[in-house]
Design a protein around this motif. Structure first.
Motif, PDB file in Angstrom:
ATOM      1  N   SER A 163      12.174   7.709   7.486  1.00  0.00           N
ATOM      2  CA  SER A 163      12.542   7.224   8.878  1.00  0.00           C
ATOM      3  C   SER A 163      11.266   7.120   9.668  1.00  0.00           C
ATOM      4  N   SER A 164      11.437   6.681  10.923  1.00  0.00           N
ATOM      5  CA  SER A 164      10.022   6.655  11.579  1.00  0.00           C
ATOM      6  C   SER A 164       9.354   7.872  11.627  1.00  0.00           C
ATOM      7  N   GLN A 165      10.212   8.905  11.883  1.00  0.00           N
ATOM      8  CA  GLN A 165       9.443  10.078  12.090  1.00  0.00           C
ATOM      9  C   GLN A 165       8.670  10.818  10.772  1.00  0.00           C
TER      10      GLN A 165
ATOM     11  N   LEU B 234       0.697  -1.216   0.040  1.00  0.00           N
ATOM     12  CA  LEU B 234      -0.107  -0.136  -0.008  1.00  0.00           C
ATOM     13  C   LEU B 234       0.858   1.342   0.100  1.00  0.00           C
ATOM     14  N   MET B 235       2.105   1.228   0.894  1.00  0.00           N
ATOM     15  CA  MET B 235       2.882   2.420   0.753  1.00  0.00           C
ATOM     16  C   MET B 235       3.420   2.631  -0.393  1.00  0.00           C
TER      17      MET B 235
ATOM     18  N   TRP C 180       7.254   0.282   5.577  1.00  0.00           N
ATOM     19  CA  TRP C 180       7.041   1.824   5.210  1.00  0.00           C
ATOM     20  C   TRP C 180       8.255   2.168   4.317  1.00  0.00           C
ATOM     21  N   ALA C 181       9.519   1.856   4.997  1.00  0.00           N
ATOM     22  CA  ALA C 181      10.646   2.441   4.104  1.00  0.00           C
ATOM     23  C   ALA C 181      10.839   1.710   2.976  1.00  0.00           C
ATOM     24  N   SER C 182      10.810   0.407   2.936  1.00  0.00           N
ATOM     25  CA  SER C 182      11.014   0.028   1.543  1.00  0.00           C
ATOM     26  C   SER C 182      10.040   0.160   0.557  1.00  0.00           C
ATOM     27  N   GLY C 183       8.592   0.309   0.853  1.00  0.00           N
ATOM     28  CA  GLY C 183       7.599   0.510   0.191  1.00  0.00           C
ATOM     29  C   GLY C 183       7.808   1.919  -0.481  1.00  0.00           C
ATOM     30  N   PHE C 184       8.028   3.031   0.518  1.00  0.00           N
ATOM     31  CA  PHE C 184       8.280   4.303  -0.111  1.00  0.00           C
ATOM     32  C   PHE C 184       9.428   4.336  -1.072  1.00  0.00           C
ATOM     33  N   CYS C 185      10.504   3.857  -0.642  1.00  0.00           N
ATOM     34  CA  CYS C 185      11.870   3.999  -1.568  1.00  0.00           C
ATOM     35  C   CYS C 185      11.539   3.426  -2.841  1.00  0.00           C
TER      36      CYS C 185
END
Length: 394
Positions: A80-82, A18-19, A384-389
């Motif tokens: 990042s988490s933030q 989804l990300m 989230w990180a891998s999906g976003f990148c």
């Protein structure tokens, strides 16, 4: 047959999928997400007791296991988490920090899933559920995905299928099959962040303890976690046990200290400072009553005044507490495991774009890769990180 052509197909409507889809959609890409389930984000909804521990503010590469430990560094730095907290803040998500760094939805994981689906809608990406994939055909310049809902063609195919954990939520090894189809290596997979089962005789002895928890330190392969352990009717669970299964395998040594803050000097000091007090009374202030009752079976002298105990008795008690025998047998397996260790070899995937080095236009993100986080929101942050990148490059 008519082929529906899009820029990007994402297989898997979980956290990473989804990300990635929303991120790519916001870049103006035409995106469709395919999932064989009847609902998106099933693992999101059931995780964290239905409240989803969606990130950890302390997330860093040291909290992840992989045969290629450097692989996760780039993505965790770029998203990042933030960054994820900023996203949910924009939607007004109510969340709480239950233990340092661990963020949970205050009300329900559904609130978080609603945010992800809203982002998906705003980005223009399309979600198709109940979609069974029959075949994937990699051609020059495009990939054709044949499904029960028709055929789809794309330039970029993203595999966000997760691992083998919790098959009742729809988990399968389909992502590994796609990877093997184009020649990727799959590192051995096993269930992790999972309760430990114990041998039948010991299980019978510990049956009375089911439902009670105590702070322990669990050590395997020179790694120690000091967190609560929960006795269950099948064995042991709780944060310390789930954590150690990232590092322990059946047949290996596993040390459990049920009084990790207690030293031998502390025990000897009971006799010196309170000679009229029993060790039973002392332990009752330290451990659950039912656990103390079990220990008394091994050490009947606990009810006596401490002044009457010998150094050998005290030493024997200390050794028993520091090396509490749970007689581990195995784990509960993928049925209850939170994650799958192992997966697609990250040495064959770009850490920047997540594109396969074996097949142009093919991407792998999330749990299907050989990247596994500790318990505590780290695996969601990896999603989230891998999906976003990947979403920035597909």
């Amino acid at each position: 047959m008519v082929v529906d052509k899009v820029d990007v197909i994402v297989i898997g409507a979980g956290a990473s999928g989804l990300m990635c889809a929303a991120t790519a959609g916001y870049r103006g890409k035409s995106v469709v997400v395919l999932d064989h389930s009847n609902k998106a984000g099933k693992k999101i909804l059931m995780s964290g007791g239905g409240r989803c521990n969606f990130t950890n503010m302390d997330a860093a590469p040291k909290h992840f296991l992989s045969d290629n430990p450097h692989f996760c560094i780039s993505a965790l730095r770029r998203f990042s988490s933030q960054d994820f907290v900023d996203l949910v803040d924009r939607h007004g998500l109510d969340y709480v920090e239950k233990t340092p760094g661990q963020l949970f939805c205050e009300h329900s994981a559904k609130d978080l899933l609603d945010i992800l689906l809203t982002e998906l809608e705003w980005s223009g990406a399309e979600l198709k559920l109940n979609t069974k994939i029959h075949h994937i055909d990699f051609q020059d310049g495009q990939t054709v995905v044949k499904t029960n809902q028709g055929d789809f063609a794309c330039e970029s195919l993203v595999v966000a299928t997760g691992g083998l954990s919790i098959p009742t939520m729809g988990a399968t090894g389909f992502g590994y099959e796609i990877a093997k189809q184009v020649g990727h290596g799959i590192l051995p997979t096993r269930a992790s962040l999972v309760p430990i089962t114990i041998q039948p005789d010991r299980k019978a002895q510990l049956a009375e303890l089911s439902g009670i928890a105590c702070e322990v330190s669990a050590t395997a392969n020179d790694v120690t976690f000091q967190e609560p352990m929960l006795f269950t009717h099948r064995g042991v669970s709780g944060p310390s046990i789930l954590q150690i299964t990232n590092f322990w395998q059946p047949g290996e040594a596993l040390a459990i200290n049920i009084a990790p803050t207690l030293s031998l000097d502390d025990l000897l000091d009971v006799r010196r400072s309170t000679p009229k007090k029993s060790y039973e009374g002392f332990l009752s202030n330290l451990l659950p009553k039912r656990l103390v009752e079990l220990i008394k079976i091994e050490f009947p002298w606990l009810t006596e005044r401490s002044a009457q105990t010998s150094n050998d008795q005290i030493d024997s008690l200390f050794h028993y507490l520091a090396n509490f025998d749970i007689a581990p047998n195995g784990t509960e397996g993928y049925r209850t495991a939170e994650v799958t260790l192992g997966g697609v070899n990250t040495n064959e995937v770009s850490s920047k774009t997540f594109e396969s080095q074996k097949q142009k236009g093919l991407y792998f993100i999330g749990e299907v890769l050989d990247v596994t986080g500790w318990l505590g929101g780290y695996n969601f942050q990896w999603a989230w990180a891998s999906g976003f990148c990947a979403g920035k490059y597909v």
